[in-house]
Design a protein around this motif. Structure first.
Motif, PDB file in Angstrom:
ATOM      1  N   GLY A  48      -0.141 -39.172 -33.555  1.00  0.00           N
ATOM      2  CA  GLY A  48       1.058 -39.753 -32.642  1.00  0.00           C
ATOM      3  C   GLY A  48       1.390 -41.003 -33.363  1.00  0.00           C
ATOM      4  N   GLU A  49       0.379 -41.864 -33.779  1.00  0.00           N
ATOM      5  CA  GLU A  49       0.575 -43.218 -34.293  1.00  0.00           C
ATOM      6  C   GLU A  49       1.399 -42.876 -35.516  1.00  0.00           C
ATOM      7  OE1 GLU A  49      -3.429 -45.008 -34.768  1.00  0.00           O
ATOM      8  OE2 GLU A  49      -3.177 -46.241 -32.932  1.00  0.00           O
ATOM      9  N   MET A  50       0.951 -42.072 -36.093  1.00  0.00           N
ATOM     10  CA  MET A  50       1.594 -41.917 -37.642  1.00  0.00           C
ATOM     11  C   MET A  50       3.090 -41.268 -37.380  1.00  0.00           C
ATOM     12  SD  MET A  50      -0.566 -42.465 -40.281  1.00  0.00           S
ATOM     13  CE  MET A  50      -0.998 -43.697 -38.954  1.00  0.00           C
ATOM     14  N   ALA A  51       3.235 -40.545 -36.438  1.00  0.00           N
ATOM     15  CA  ALA A  51       4.625 -40.302 -36.064  1.00  0.00           C
ATOM     16  C   ALA A  51       5.412 -41.450 -35.751  1.00  0.00           C
ATOM     17  CB  ALA A  51       4.605 -39.270 -35.037  1.00  0.00           C
ATOM     18  N   LEU A  52       4.989 -42.368 -34.884  1.00  0.00           N
ATOM     19  CA  LEU A  52       5.472 -43.537 -34.353  1.00  0.00           C
ATOM     20  C   LEU A  52       5.905 -44.514 -35.543  1.00  0.00           C
ATOM     21  CD1 LEU A  52       3.876 -44.415 -30.992  1.00  0.00           C
ATOM     22  CD2 LEU A  52       6.152 -43.657 -31.407  1.00  0.00           C
ATOM     23  N   ALA A  53       4.872 -44.680 -36.323  1.00  0.00           N
ATOM     24  CA  ALA A  53       5.028 -45.554 -37.674  1.00  0.00           C
ATOM     25  C   ALA A  53       6.316 -44.850 -38.421  1.00  0.00           C
ATOM     26  CB  ALA A  53       3.784 -45.554 -38.452  1.00  0.00           C
ATOM     27  N   MET A  54       6.353 -43.567 -38.791  1.00  0.00           N
ATOM     28  CA  MET A  54       7.400 -42.984 -39.471  1.00  0.00           C
ATOM     29  C   MET A  54       8.481 -43.339 -38.827  1.00  0.00           C
ATOM     30  SD  MET A  54       5.004 -39.527 -40.301  1.00  0.00           S
ATOM     31  CE  MET A  54       6.369 -38.528 -40.496  1.00  0.00           C
ATOM     32  N   VAL A  55       8.779 -42.982 -37.578  1.00  0.00           N
ATOM     33  CA  VAL A  55      10.109 -43.311 -36.950  1.00  0.00           C
ATOM     34  C   VAL A  55      10.598 -44.599 -37.207  1.00  0.00           C
ATOM     35  CG1 VAL A  55      11.199 -43.263 -34.706  1.00  0.00           C
ATOM     36  CG2 VAL A  55       9.643 -41.360 -35.452  1.00  0.00           C
ATOM     37  N   ALA A  56       9.604 -45.483 -36.993  1.00  0.00           N
ATOM     38  CA  ALA A  56       9.958 -47.081 -37.089  1.00  0.00           C
ATOM     39  C   ALA A  56      10.356 -47.307 -38.458  1.00  0.00           C
ATOM     40  CB  ALA A  56       8.577 -47.837 -36.955  1.00  0.00           C
ATOM     41  N   GLY A  57       9.814 -46.528 -39.547  1.00  0.00           N
ATOM     42  CA  GLY A  57      10.481 -46.842 -41.029  1.00  0.00           C
ATOM     43  C   GLY A  57      11.631 -46.416 -41.041  1.00  0.00           C
ATOM     44  N   MET A  58      11.940 -45.205 -40.551  1.00  0.00           N
ATOM     45  CA  MET A  58      13.290 -44.659 -40.586  1.00  0.00           C
ATOM     46  C   MET A  58      14.315 -45.448 -39.962  1.00  0.00           C
ATOM     47  SD  MET A  58      13.218 -40.470 -40.366  1.00  0.00           S
ATOM     48  CE  MET A  58      12.019 -40.429 -38.820  1.00  0.00           C
ATOM     49  N   LEU A  59      14.038 -46.043 -38.799  1.00  0.00           N
ATOM     50  CA  LEU A  59      14.764 -47.116 -37.971  1.00  0.00           C
ATOM     51  C   LEU A  59      15.066 -48.295 -38.900  1.00  0.00           C
ATOM     52  CD1 LEU A  59      13.648 -46.517 -34.304  1.00  0.00           C
ATOM     53  CD2 LEU A  59      15.680 -45.827 -35.386  1.00  0.00           C
ATOM     54  N   LEU A  60      14.174 -48.830 -39.411  1.00  0.00           N
ATOM     55  CA  LEU A  60      14.244 -49.998 -40.092  1.00  0.00           C
ATOM     56  C   LEU A  60      14.768 -49.998 -41.404  1.00  0.00           C
ATOM     57  CD1 LEU A  60      13.745 -52.927 -40.209  1.00  0.00           C
ATOM     58  CD2 LEU A  60      11.378 -52.544 -41.054  1.00  0.00           C
ATOM     59  N   LEU A  61      14.452 -48.876 -42.337  1.00  0.00           N
ATOM     60  CA  LEU A  61      14.919 -48.878 -43.330  1.00  0.00           C
ATOM     61  C   LEU A  61      16.219 -48.283 -43.855  1.00  0.00           C
ATOM     62  CD1 LEU A  61      11.472 -48.335 -45.470  1.00  0.00           C
ATOM     63  CD2 LEU A  61      12.740 -50.615 -45.104  1.00  0.00           C
ATOM     64  N   GLY A  62      16.347 -47.181 -42.698  1.00  0.00           N
ATOM     65  CA  GLY A  62      17.909 -46.381 -42.993  1.00  0.00           C
ATOM     66  C   GLY A  62      18.923 -47.257 -43.128  1.00  0.00           C
ATOM     67  N   PRO A  63      19.263 -48.285 -42.238  1.00  0.00           N
ATOM     68  CA  PRO A  63      20.449 -49.110 -42.383  1.00  0.00           C
ATOM     69  C   PRO A  63      20.191 -49.853 -43.678  1.00  0.00           C
ATOM     70  CG  PRO A  63      19.599 -49.489 -40.048  1.00  0.00           C
ATOM     71  CD  PRO A  63      18.668 -48.521 -41.077  1.00  0.00           C
ATOM     72  N   LEU A  64      19.139 -50.342 -44.227  1.00  0.00           N
ATOM     73  CA  LEU A  64      19.063 -51.209 -45.490  1.00  0.00           C
ATOM     74  C   LEU A  64      19.696 -50.331 -46.684  1.00  0.00           C
ATOM     75  CD1 LEU A  64      16.028 -53.039 -44.727  1.00  0.00           C
ATOM     76  CD2 LEU A  64      18.078 -53.625 -44.491  1.00  0.00           C
ATOM     77  N   TRP A  65      19.198 -48.910 -46.711  1.00  0.00           N
ATOM     78  CA  TRP A  65      19.752 -48.235 -47.522  1.00  0.00           C
ATOM     79  C   TRP A  65      21.441 -48.036 -47.683  1.00  0.00           C
ATOM     80  CZ3 TRP A  65      17.196 -46.201 -51.708  1.00  0.00           C
ATOM     81  CH2 TRP A  65      15.861 -45.981 -51.422  1.00  0.00           C
ATOM     82  N   ASP A  66      21.776 -47.676 -46.395  1.00  0.00           N
ATOM     83  CA  ASP A  66      23.401 -47.845 -46.132  1.00  0.00           C
ATOM     84  C   ASP A  66      23.920 -49.023 -46.779  1.00  0.00           C
ATOM     85  OD1 ASP A  66      22.943 -45.195 -45.068  1.00  0.00           O
ATOM     86  OD2 ASP A  66      23.029 -46.160 -43.049  1.00  0.00           O
ATOM     87  N   LEU A  67      23.452 -50.150 -46.577  1.00  0.00           N
ATOM     88  CA  LEU A  67      23.856 -51.330 -47.032  1.00  0.00           C
ATOM     89  C   LEU A  67      23.918 -51.446 -48.595  1.00  0.00           C
ATOM     90  CD1 LEU A  67      22.495 -54.088 -44.429  1.00  0.00           C
ATOM     91  CD2 LEU A  67      24.900 -53.286 -44.583  1.00  0.00           C
ATOM     92  N   ALA A  68      22.517 -51.075 -49.125  1.00  0.00           N
ATOM     93  CA  ALA A  68      22.544 -51.143 -50.452  1.00  0.00           C
ATOM     94  C   ALA A  68      23.523 -50.244 -51.153  1.00  0.00           C
ATOM     95  CB  ALA A  68      21.066 -50.684 -50.986  1.00  0.00           C
ATOM     96  N   GLY A  69      23.657 -48.763 -50.567  1.00  0.00           N
ATOM     97  CA  GLY A  69      24.568 -47.916 -51.245  1.00  0.00           C
ATOM     98  C   GLY A  69      25.948 -48.476 -51.244  1.00  0.00           C
ATOM     99  N   THR A  70      26.458 -49.129 -49.996  1.00  0.00           N
ATOM    100  CA  THR A  70      27.584 -49.702 -50.043  1.00  0.00           C
ATOM    101  C   THR A  70      27.861 -50.654 -51.197  1.00  0.00           C
ATOM    102  OG1 THR A  70      27.865 -48.992 -47.736  1.00  0.00           O
ATOM    103  CG2 THR A  70      29.408 -50.642 -48.721  1.00  0.00           C
ATOM    104  N   ALA A  71      26.920 -51.628 -51.361  1.00  0.00           N
ATOM    105  CA  ALA A  71      27.042 -52.880 -52.084  1.00  0.00           C
ATOM    106  C   ALA A  71      26.883 -52.476 -53.537  1.00  0.00           C
ATOM    107  CB  ALA A  71      25.860 -53.948 -51.754  1.00  0.00           C
TER     108      ALA A  71
END
Length: 302
Positions: A48-71
């Motif tokens: 359960g801790e691993m699942a929460l950490a993975m979701v947190a990684g997606m929530l935090l890094l997903g928008p950063l990938w979008d910004l990097a892809g656009t830039a």
């Protein structure tokens, strides 16, 4: 002196005196049947801790990938299914790595868990490139195969940290405030593309307190239920006014409604009706969403 030293260095053990018989029962070791549920609970807690950490990684890094892809002008390349799958695996791996290292898991265990993130997608890339499966099957199948892979790694390492946890006091303080951190992570993507929520979302604000209060049986105190019902009436009225007004007026009312609820959260921070962690999560989420909506209002033409 020589004989004494030789005797002390020898491996011959001095026989211990026989134990004195007593009437007290001898403590017995825990039976395998009693240890099994505890071991299963540790396994489920770790996963359960691993699942929460993975979701947190997606929530935090997903928008950063979008910004990097656009830039960088590589948004189309990142949107390709095979690339998107590997990017998603990377986001989950980063979150999982932070979580496992916080729990003092060794690097080889972290590496095997990272392989559990990547290998399912890499295996499905072969039939995907051959045209045997589509993009949805690639993403869904990768996530489904990831679950047994994670379980195998967790069982292999007994899902327990083998090294003592040594954490900086700042890290410990941030970990204790994980509800606030989770609330901020949930709003990261909205800061990239700010917008105003529907007026009907304000009904969630008092409704959550009532549902949790009923579940925890904390509404029976003097005036507690009346206070919660009064709060419900206020936000229902604010919602109806916003729906009736529409336009820019409704946007400001929604932003004000979410910001005002932060004060309601602070009043419940001691955990009388809801757990303290929930109130902490809500106050950060309410303020962040209100700020996002104000930003959206100010940056959008009337």
């Amino acid at each position: 002196m020589k004989n004494t030293r030789m005797y002390a260095d020898s491996r011959t053990a001095v026989p211990s005196p026989a134990p004195v018989p007593t009437d007290e029962p001898t403590p017995s070791a825990p039976t395998p049947t009693a240890a099994a549920p505890a071991s299963s609970r540790r396994l489920l807690w770790h996963l359960g801790e691993m699942a929460l950490a993975m979701v947190a990684g997606m929530l935090l890094l997903g928008p950063l990938w979008d910004l990097a892809g656009t830039a960088l002008g590589i948004g189309d390349a990142l949107a390709r299914p095979e690339v998107a799958a590997l990017v998603m695996a990377t986001n989950m791996t980063v979150g999982m790595t932070v979580g496992m290292r916080y729990r003092a898991h060794r690097w080889h265990a972290v590496g095997e868990m990272a392989a559990a993130m990547y290998v399912p997608f890499l295996l499905l890339l072969v039939p995907f490139r051959a045209g045997l499966i589509d993009a949805d099957a690639l993403l869904l199948g990768g996530h489904l195969l990831m679950i047994p892979a994670m379980v195998l790694v967790a069982v292999r390492h007994r899902h327990e940290a083998s090294a003592p946890a040594r954490r900086h006091r700042v890290v410990v303080a941030l970990a204790h405030r994980w509800p606030a951190g989770l609330a901020l992570l949930m709003t990261v993507e909205m800061w990239v593309d700010p917008s105003v929520l529907s007026p009907w979302t304000m009904l969630v604000l008092p409704g959550g307190y009532l549902l949790i209060g009923v579940a925890r049986r904390t509404l029976g105190g003097r005036g507690v239920l009346a206070t919660q019902l009064a709060g419900l009436a206020v936000w229902v009225a604010l919602t109806l006014v916003a729906v009736k007004a529409g336009g820019r007026t409704a946007d400001w009312l929604v932003a004000f409604g979410w910001l005002a609820h932060a004060g309601w959260d602070l009043a419940h921070h001691r955990g009388r009706v809801v757990p303290r962690g929930y109130a902490e999560f809500c106050v950060v989420l309410d303020v962040a969403l209100a700020a996002v909506m104000v930003l959206a209002i100010l940056t959008t033409d009337a």
